[in-house]
Design an enzyme around this catalytic site. Structure first.
Site, PDB file in Angstrom:
ATOM      1  N   ASP A  67       0.811  -1.217   0.000  1.00  0.00           N
ATOM      2  CA  ASP A  67       0.000   0.000   0.000  1.00  0.00           C
ATOM      3  C   ASP A  67       0.844   1.267   0.000  1.00  0.00           C
ATOM      4  OD1 ASP A  67       0.926  -0.337   2.657  1.00  0.00           O
ATOM      5  OD2 ASP A  67      -0.997  -1.138   3.314  1.00  0.00           O
TER       6      ASP A  67
ATOM      7  N   ASN B 152      -7.432  -4.453  14.798  1.00  0.00           N
ATOM      8  CA  ASN B 152      -8.819  -4.802  14.455  1.00  0.00           C
ATOM      9  C   ASN B 152      -8.868  -5.877  13.364  1.00  0.00           C
ATOM     10  OD1 ASN B 152      -8.008  -3.386  12.203  1.00  0.00           O
ATOM     11  ND2 ASN B 152      -9.592  -1.809  12.320  1.00  0.00           N
TER      12      ASN B 152
ATOM     13  N   HIS C  82      -7.108  -5.822  10.507  1.00  0.00           N
ATOM     14  CA  HIS C  82      -6.884  -5.381   9.126  1.00  0.00           C
ATOM     15  C   HIS C  82      -5.543  -5.879   8.596  1.00  0.00           C
ATOM     16  CE1 HIS C  82      -4.785  -1.709  10.891  1.00  0.00           C
ATOM     17  NE2 HIS C  82      -3.946  -2.058   9.942  1.00  0.00           N
TER      18      HIS C  82
END
Length: 242
Positions: free
Chosen positions: A67, A136, A138
């Site tokens: 990313d 969480n 991700h």
């Protein structure tokens, strides 16, 4: 799924680096999917150490990063291109033209994402994808609730992600609100996946992701469906898996 435990962060990093180095030795022109964040830094340091000793050669390796922030140039010290240069690429004999990170300066999201998907295809797919794990669940910037079938896409960063990242910026307003990220589909198409986790604060999500139900609410849970996943963690992070 294979699980390896290091006693501490250094031990975890060394085990993860061992797995990546084996991939490079077995296939010198392999395509590595790489990740940013604090967890992989020790792994990169160990790989650099072995390169400096003459044990590893990166001259034929191709890398594809997960990313990049939309709106940041590669020379911005908060960009993921800058992170990779600092922690790995500038320290080894890899050719920069063989290192790919999404183009954060491409304003046209559809174009940027299609170009990145094309790069992955052109390289023949990813041999081994390195992943960290968010609190969480991700992976990359694939947040809870997202679709599993997506390839590279532009995401609006959640408040919790912006909050977590603001410590790296001068002020919260400087934190980018969007990022380009490989999607779950892109990640799952990698031939092998290596997940690194460290710290007691990751113990709950590790257990949830790898022993709980497969659900978009815990993006990493989809990794249970991949046929070649290795989880490497320190004792604290794996404490609830023992």
């Amino acid at each position: 799924m294979k699980i390896y435990m290091g006693e501490d962060y250094k031990g975890m990093s060394r085990k993860a680096a061992n797995i990546i180095s084996a991939q490079i030795i077995l296939k010198p022109d392999c395509v590595l999917g790489l990740a940013t964040g604090s967890t992989p830094i020790g792994t990169y340091d160990q790989l650099v150490n072995w390169y400096e000793k003459g044990d590893l050669d990166f001259s034929k390796v191709v890398t594809i990063n997960l990313d990049e922030y939309k709106g940041l140039s590669g020379d911005n010290d908060q960009s993921y291109r800058y992170f990779m240069n600092k922690h790995l690429f500038d320290r080894i004999n890899i050719y920069k033209e063989n290192t790919y990170v999404p183009n954060g300066l491409e304003a046209d999201s559809k174009k940027a994402c299609q170009e990145y998907n094309d790069i992955i295809t052109k390289c023949g797919g990813i041999d081994m994808q390195l992943l960290g794990l968010g609190h969480n669940g991700h992976i990359g910037f694939n947040e809870p609730g997202g679709a599993f079938e997506k390839e590279t896409h532009c995401v609006n960063l959640t408040k919790s992600t912006i909050e977590a990242n603001k410590r790296f910026f001068e002020k919260e307003e400087d934190v980018p609100r969007q990022a380009y990220t490989m999607g779950i589909k892109s990640i799952m198409q990698a031939k092998k996946i290596l997940v690194v986790v460290s710290g007691e604060d990751k113990a709950d999500i590790v257990k949830e992701a790898f022993t709980g139900p497969v659900t978009p609410e815990v993006p990493a849970s989809v990794l249970q469906l991949h046929n070649d996943v290795t989880l490497v963690g320190d004792r604290a992070a794996l404490s609830k898996m023992l």
